[in-house]
Design a protein around this motif. Structure first.
Motif, mmCIF file in Angstrom:
data_model
loop_
_atom_site.group_PDB
_atom_site.id
_atom_site.type_symbol
_atom_site.label_atom_id
_atom_site.label_comp_id
_atom_site.label_asym_id
_atom_site.label_seq_id
_atom_site.Cartn_x
_atom_site.Cartn_y
_atom_site.Cartn_z
ATOM 1 N N VAL A 70 -0.988 -13.490 -13.014
ATOM 2 C CA VAL A 70 -0.843 -14.647 -12.132
ATOM 3 C C VAL A 70 -1.233 -14.279 -10.709
ATOM 4 O O VAL A 70 -1.907 -15.056 -10.019
ATOM 5 N N GLN A 71 -0.832 -13.095 -10.272
ATOM 6 C CA GLN A 71 -1.288 -12.538 -9.000
ATOM 7 C C GLN A 71 -2.035 -11.241 -9.303
ATOM 8 O O GLN A 71 -1.418 -10.201 -9.563
ATOM 9 N N PRO A 72 -3.370 -11.273 -9.319
ATOM 10 C CA PRO A 72 -4.147 -10.110 -9.766
ATOM 11 C C PRO A 72 -3.923 -8.861 -8.931
ATOM 12 O O PRO A 72 -3.954 -7.746 -9.455
ATOM 13 N N GLU A 73 -3.674 -8.999 -7.631
ATOM 14 C CA GLU A 73 -3.500 -7.811 -6.791
ATOM 15 C C GLU A 73 -2.228 -7.044 -7.155
ATOM 16 O O GLU A 73 -2.149 -5.824 -6.960
ATOM 17 N N ILE A 74 -1.201 -7.714 -7.690
ATOM 18 C CA ILE A 74 0.031 -7.040 -8.109
ATOM 19 C C ILE A 74 -0.137 -6.423 -9.500
ATOM 20 O O ILE A 74 0.224 -5.265 -9.728
ATOM 21 N N THR A 75 -0.693 -7.193 -10.425
ATOM 22 C CA THR A 75 -0.888 -6.677 -11.784
ATOM 23 C C THR A 75 -1.897 -5.540 -11.812
ATOM 24 O O THR A 75 -1.840 -4.673 -12.687
ATOM 25 N N GLN A 76 -2.816 -5.504 -10.854
ATOM 26 C CA GLN A 76 -3.808 -4.430 -10.804
ATOM 27 C C GLN A 76 -3.145 -3.069 -10.572
ATOM 28 O O GLN A 76 -3.577 -2.054 -11.132
ATOM 29 N N LYS A 77 -2.077 -3.049 -9.774
ATOM 30 C CA LYS A 77 -1.357 -1.791 -9.557
ATOM 31 C C LYS A 77 -0.714 -1.297 -10.850
ATOM 32 O O LYS A 77 -0.780 -0.096 -11.170
ATOM 33 N N LEU A 78 -0.111 -2.198 -11.599
ATOM 34 C CA LEU A 78 0.455 -1.816 -12.891
ATOM 35 C C LEU A 78 -0.631 -1.354 -13.848
ATOM 36 O O LEU A 78 -0.440 -0.392 -14.609
ATOM 37 N N TYR A 79 -1.773 -2.004 -13.819
ATOM 38 C CA TYR A 79 -2.891 -1.638 -14.692
ATOM 39 C C TYR A 79 -3.372 -0.217 -14.414
ATOM 40 O O TYR A 79 -3.589 0.592 -15.322
ATOM 41 N N VAL A 80 -3.516 0.110 -13.125
ATOM 42 C CA VAL A 80 -3.968 1.460 -12.740
ATOM 43 C C VAL A 80 -2.906 2.497 -13.113
ATOM 44 O O VAL A 80 -3.232 3.598 -13.594
ATOM 45 N N LYS A 107 8.463 -1.613 3.709
ATOM 46 C CA LYS A 107 7.100 -1.120 3.943
ATOM 47 C C LYS A 107 6.602 -0.192 2.841
ATOM 48 O O LYS A 107 5.416 -0.240 2.478
ATOM 49 N N TYR A 108 7.476 0.675 2.279
ATOM 50 C CA TYR A 108 7.000 1.752 1.425
ATOM 51 C C TYR A 108 7.568 1.739 -0.002
ATOM 52 O O TYR A 108 7.102 2.526 -0.825
ATOM 53 N N ASP A 109 8.562 0.920 -0.295
ATOM 54 C CA ASP A 109 9.116 0.883 -1.651
ATOM 55 C C ASP A 109 8.237 -0.037 -2.505
ATOM 56 O O ASP A 109 8.405 -1.259 -2.532
ATOM 57 N N ILE A 111 6.697 -5.175 -5.095
ATOM 58 C CA ILE A 111 6.063 -5.906 -6.204
ATOM 59 C C ILE A 111 7.028 -6.920 -6.800
ATOM 60 O O ILE A 111 6.657 -8.066 -7.086
ATOM 61 N N TRP A 112 8.273 -6.512 -7.009
ATOM 62 C CA TRP A 112 9.245 -7.416 -7.617
ATOM 63 C C TRP A 112 9.545 -8.622 -6.730
ATOM 64 O O TRP A 112 9.702 -9.740 -7.214
ATOM 65 N N LYS A 113 9.674 -8.403 -5.426
ATOM 66 C CA LYS A 113 9.962 -9.515 -4.521
ATOM 67 C C LYS A 113 8.779 -10.462 -4.380
ATOM 68 O O LYS A 113 8.967 -11.671 -4.181
ATOM 69 N N SER A 114 7.560 -9.943 -4.460
ATOM 70 C CA SER A 114 6.381 -10.792 -4.296
ATOM 71 C C SER A 114 5.977 -11.512 -5.569
ATOM 72 O O SER A 114 5.118 -12.396 -5.523
ATOM 73 N N LEU A 115 6.571 -11.156 -6.708
ATOM 74 C CA LEU A 115 6.242 -11.858 -7.949
ATOM 75 C C LEU A 115 6.820 -13.269 -7.901
ATOM 76 O O LEU A 115 8.002 -13.456 -7.603
ATOM 77 N N PRO A 116 6.026 -14.289 -8.194
ATOM 78 C CA PRO A 116 6.539 -15.666 -8.139
ATOM 79 C C PRO A 116 7.136 -16.092 -9.475
ATOM 80 O O PRO A 116 6.811 -15.567 -10.540
ATOM 81 N N THR A 117 8.023 -17.054 -9.417
ATOM 82 C CA THR A 117 8.553 -17.702 -10.608
ATOM 83 C C THR A 117 7.736 -18.972 -10.904
ATOM 84 O O THR A 117 6.883 -19.375 -10.107
#
Length: 578
Positions: A330-340, A385-387, A392-398
């Motif tokens: 849904v948000q590619p920039e967040i899922t891309q980190k998990l993918y890598v 800033k660094y966690d 990622i969890w806070k920026s994930l939308p419902t």
């Protein structure tokens, strides 16, 4: 049938005669307003002396003050009461429809099934007769002589006795196992649902709380270890964990802790008093269940339990929707980190030895749990800033947030497109305020397009966002048309109702204020406490008055409609006189 439904839906005195609604204590709540006079029964002087207030007029003033003070406390309760009115009405109507359908269809279905069974029985009897006739003819035609028949019978008896013994031995040894592999049709069990009960609902919530208590206490202890609530306990746990990971004993250590926990539970079940927790437990006062509850107490109890269930289910839904949106790009920039990260873990597991991979993962988990999380919790700005997992969890939308974003984007595009088209066709002398004032929109589009009105008709400032309510039209026969949820608007000349479930404007309602013959406050359900949350509007086109129920701001809406109706009728009367 309709008369029976009306008796269930609108309890109290007869409400078809709309002009007598003020006289019915259950049908309207105009006793608190000044706009409609009430018919008071005549009393004799002796009765007046007996009913006279002994405390004097001061008690009336104090009661009025208390009523004004308590009116603000029930604003939040009004909206929930409105939803409950809708639910109770729909329940009554759907139960009547279901009972009617069962009475109509059950007998016909039984007759059809009986006819089918009779036909099948007759067909089976015919087939059996057809099969038995040729067999009987063959037996009579192929009867051997008596001596040959006796010899054949002896041989057949020996073979049948041997086969019977073999079959008996096989069934005794392996019959039970063969029966286990026999296929049987799956039986669909119908679960009976219990009716809604305040006591049962409260008991289930308490059971859920007691069942989740071990999990919540375990999570609290882990959080206390990470927060170094007890310095000595956290230091010992950190040392033991890091030592076990370094020597490759992490898995045996967790298995030993599970065995130790089960052993302690066995001792506790045998009567030992063993309590160990990093965080001290706070005992909550358990209220004894009351046997006899009033209607208002039951209603408040259901509201409290429903609020807790709503918040619990909302949190669980947020967690599940965030996990789903993480894996659905849904948000590619967040899922891309998990993918890598998954690719890096896969390559490391392919080329590095498992002992080294386990050591690296265990050391990182221990340092993250005992040290990094402790620093991040003490320093929120550093965590923001660094966690990375927290960010990622806070920026994930419902899913509701996604719907709001998509609707906001669509509305912005529609507004820009409509403003451009209107500016290109607008006259040069039109001001900016007039230009923007014409484009008042509802949730489904522009206001004048939804209700097929002129562009100068738009909601008043009081009801710019509308009042949420449900339209109860007693002229309809089907329950789906009987109740409609939506939003009520008031313009200078019209009363507009926008249905929330309709895709087109066929189910919307537009009433001219001039055509209204009577308007009153209305109480839909006399069972609920309070003065009601409905407004009844009578027009010449409807046989029975239209009721806008479950309205949280009923008094404000009634005053607005009544004032605008008075203004329009006064203007029409002055124009006719001139």
């Amino acid at each position: 049938m309709l008369r029976r439904l009306d008796k269930i839906r609108f309890r109290g005195h007869k409400r078809d005669d709309f002009l007598d609604l003020a006289e019915s204590p259950n049908a309207s709540d105009t006793e608190g307003g000044d706009e409609i006079p009430l018919k008071m029964p005549r009393t004799s002087p002796r009765d007046g002396e007996e009913l006279r207030d002994p405390a004097g007029p001061g008690t009336l003033i104090m009661a009025a003050g208390v009523q004004d003070f308590n009116r603000t406390e029930f604003d939040r309760l009004n909206e929930i009461k409105g939803h409950l009115e809708i639910a109770l009405l729909e329940k009554h109507f759907l139960q009547e429809e279901l009972r009617k359908l069962r009475e109509e269809t059950n007998a016909e279905m039984l007759r059809q099934e009986l006819d089918r069974e009779r036909q099948r029985r007759m067909e089976l009897e015919q087939k059996i007769q057809e099969v038995l006739k040729p067999r009987a003819e063959e037996q009579t035609a192929q009867q051997p002589p008596k001596g040959q028949a006796q010899a054949n019978n002896g041989a057949d008896r020996r073979s049948q006795g041997l086969c019977a013994r073999v079959q008996k031995w096989f069934s005794e040894r392996f019959g039970e196992y063969v029966e286990d592999f026999r296929f049987q049709p799956e039986e669909s069990a119908v679960e009976t649902e219990e009716p809604l009960s305040a006591r049962r609902l409260t008991e289930n919530m308490r059971r859920l709380k007691r069942g989740a208590k071990p999990v919540t206490s375990f999570v609290k202890n882990l959080s206390a270890l990470s927060d170094w609530y007890s310095v000595y306990t956290s230091a010992i746990a950190f040392t033991v964990y890091m030592n076990a990971v370094w020597h490759g004993w992490a898995i045996p250590m967790f298995l030993f802790l599970a065995i130790l926990r089960l052993s302690l539970n066995y001792l506790i079940a045998r009567g030992w008093r063993i309590q160990w927790s990093i965080v001290p437990e706070v005992s909550e006062a358990v209220e004894p269940p009351k046997e006899d509850l009033t209607v208002s107490e039951k209603f408040q109890l259901v509201l409290d339990v429903a609020q807790k269930a709503q918040n619990l289910f909302g949190k669980m839904a947020d967690i599940l929707e965030k996990i789903k949106n993480l894996f659905m790009w849904v948000q590619p920039e967040i899922t891309q980190k998990l993918y890598v990260a998954l690719w890096a873990a896969f390559l490391a597991s392919c080329f590095l030895p498992y002992r080294l991979v386990g050591l690296a993962v265990g050391l990182y988990a221990g340092i993250k749990f005992f040290l990094i999380d402790f620093i991040f919790k003490r320093c929120p700005r550093l965590r923001a800033k660094y966690d990375t997992p927290y960010i990622i969890w806070k920026s994930l939308p419902t899913d509701p947030q996604l719907k709001e974003r998509s609707s906001a984007g669509v509305s912005r595009r529609l507004q820009t497109a409509s403003s451009r088209s209107y500016v290109s066709s607008a006259p040069a002398g039109l001001s900016k305020d007039e230009d923007t004032g014409r484009f008042h929109g509802t949730k489904k589009g522009n206001f004048h397009e939804i209700f097929n009105l002129t562009e100068n008709e738009r909601p008043l400032a009081v009801c710019e966002n509308g009042w949420r309510c449900c339209l109860i039209n007693r002229d309809r026969k089907m329950p789906t048309d009987y109740i409609r949820n939506g939003v009520l608007y008031v313009t200078e000349n019209y009363l507009c109702f926008e249905s929330s479930k309709s895709g087109s404007s066929k189910r919307n309602k537009v009433i001219k204020l001039v055509d209204i013959t009577d308007i009153q406050k209305y109480k839909v359900l006399s069972v609920l406490p309070g003065t009601g949350m409905g407004i009844a509007v009578s027009t010449p086109s409807t046989q029975k008055p239209l009721v806008f129920g479950a309205m949280a701001h009923r008094d404000e809406a009634f005053e607005t409609i009544l004032s605008q109706y008075t203004k329009i009728t006064a203007a029409a009367a002055s124009g006719s006189d001139s």
